[in-house]
Design an enzyme around this catalytic site. Structure first.
Site, PDB file in Angstrom:
ATOM      1  N   GLU A 278      -2.891  10.954  -3.635  1.00  7.25           N
ATOM      2  CA  GLU A 278      -2.172   9.724  -3.280  1.00  7.25           C
ATOM      3  C   GLU A 278      -0.713  10.032  -2.966  1.00  7.25           C
ATOM      4  O   GLU A 278      -0.122   9.476  -2.041  1.00  7.25           O
ATOM      5  CB  GLU A 278      -2.286   8.723  -4.439  1.00  7.25           C
ATOM      6  CG  GLU A 278      -1.635   7.381  -4.161  1.00  7.25           C
ATOM      7  CD  GLU A 278      -0.172   7.333  -4.591  1.00  7.25           C
ATOM      8  OE1 GLU A 278       0.623   6.617  -3.969  1.00  7.25           O
ATOM      9  OE2 GLU A 278       0.167   8.050  -5.558  1.00  7.25           O
TER      10      GLU A 278
ATOM     11  N   ASP B  65       0.584   9.154   0.739  1.00  5.53           N
ATOM     12  CA  ASP B  65       1.686   8.210   0.903  1.00  5.53           C
ATOM     13  C   ASP B  65       2.690   8.741   1.926  1.00  5.53           C
ATOM     14  O   ASP B  65       3.180   7.995   2.774  1.00  5.53           O
ATOM     15  CB  ASP B  65       2.361   7.992  -0.453  1.00  5.53           C
ATOM     16  CG  ASP B  65       3.592   7.115  -0.355  1.00  5.53           C
ATOM     17  OD1 ASP B  65       3.450   5.917  -0.059  1.00  5.53           O
ATOM     18  OD2 ASP B  65       4.701   7.632  -0.564  1.00  5.53           O
TER      19      ASP B  65
ATOM     20  N   GLU C 279      -4.426   5.727   0.297  1.00  8.01           N
ATOM     21  CA  GLU C 279      -3.481   6.821   0.520  1.00  8.01           C
ATOM     22  C   GLU C 279      -4.065   8.165   0.093  1.00  8.01           C
ATOM     23  O   GLU C 279      -3.840   9.192   0.753  1.00  8.01           O
ATOM     24  CB  GLU C 279      -2.171   6.528  -0.213  1.00  8.01           C
ATOM     25  CG  GLU C 279      -1.413   5.362   0.397  1.00  8.01           C
ATOM     26  CD  GLU C 279      -0.178   4.962  -0.382  1.00  8.01           C
ATOM     27  OE1 GLU C 279       0.649   4.229   0.181  1.00  8.01           O
ATOM     28  OE2 GLU C 279      -0.035   5.386  -1.552  1.00  8.01           O
TER      29      GLU C 279
END
Length: 231
Positions: free
Chosen positions: A50, A54, A126
């Protein structure tokens, strides 16, 4: 008989990304919440992926906006960017793709319906992008984002103004000073917390909840904006 997580994750990667995973366990991890790893030894969660995804999403969106709006000033592009990479937008994309049904959770988190949390769904979106980037590179990530974020971008007839910015601008226009935000409470389990925030502007106040402190601040700003415009 339960489906092999690697087989399920590989099938999802083919459906979402038109990508055949070389390492399906990477996509299994992208779908795995920390509550699952605490009860299943050796299982990896999505947190590291993640973090990477991101940044991938941010770069893809920034590049897209820079090309799409060549004559727009930085401030307006930034407002568009913030709306597109917001956790709420990522969660809506994830819901449209049916991701909540694929998220791997511990029993308590599942009972608490963490798979419906904006935070969890957004993190999984993400994390999957992080896994895709590691295996297929930026081009496939761009294709995925341009396809699934297009409805949000196309719906922006003008650069959106974030409620907190709008409140600050209205406060300045009315000579009320600057709004202040205070976290007044938090409830719920660690994997699915609900924050309460109060915003104060002179003698005006409003309070709201959200699945993150930032979301609660945004909702409080919206509520106070509505009150100020009505007064």
């Amino acid at each position: 008989m339960a489906t092999d997580p690697a087989i399920e994750a590989a099938a999802l990667a083919r459906t979402l990304f038109d990508h055949e995973p070389a390492d399906p366990t990477l996509f299994v991890a992208a779908l795995t919440h920390g509550s699952h790893t605490s009860t299943h030894r050796g299982s990896a969660s999505y947190e590291r992926l993640e973090f990477l995804g991101d940044r991938v999403l941010g770069l893809v969106v920034a590049d897209w906006l820079y090309s799409r709006f060549p004559n727009e000033e930085e401030g307006k592009i930034a407002r568009r960017y913030n709306a597109l990479v917001a956790r709420e937008t990522c969660a809506e994309v994830g819901r449209s793709l049916g991701l909540p049904d694929h998220i791997r959770l511990g029993r308590q988190a599942r009972d608490d319906k963490a798979q419906q949390s904006d935070n969890v769904i957004g993190d999984v979106v993400e994390a999957l992008m992080g896994a895709l980037y590691l295996e297929a590179g930026m081009k496939k990530c761009e294709r995925f984002v341009h396809t699934h974020w297009a409805p949000w971008l196309d719906g922006q007839r003008k650069a959106p103004v974030h409620p907190k910015s709008a409140l600050q601008e209205l406060a300045a226009a009315k000579k009320l000073g600057a709004p202040t935000y205070e976290k007044t409470g938090i409830k719920g389990p660690p994997h699915n917390p609900i924050f309460t925030v109060r915003v104060t502007l002179r003698h005006y106040t409003a309070e709201a909840e959200g699945s993150s402190k930032q979301e609660a601040e945004t909702e409080a700003a919206k509520a106070l904006l509505k009150e100020l415009k009505a007064s």
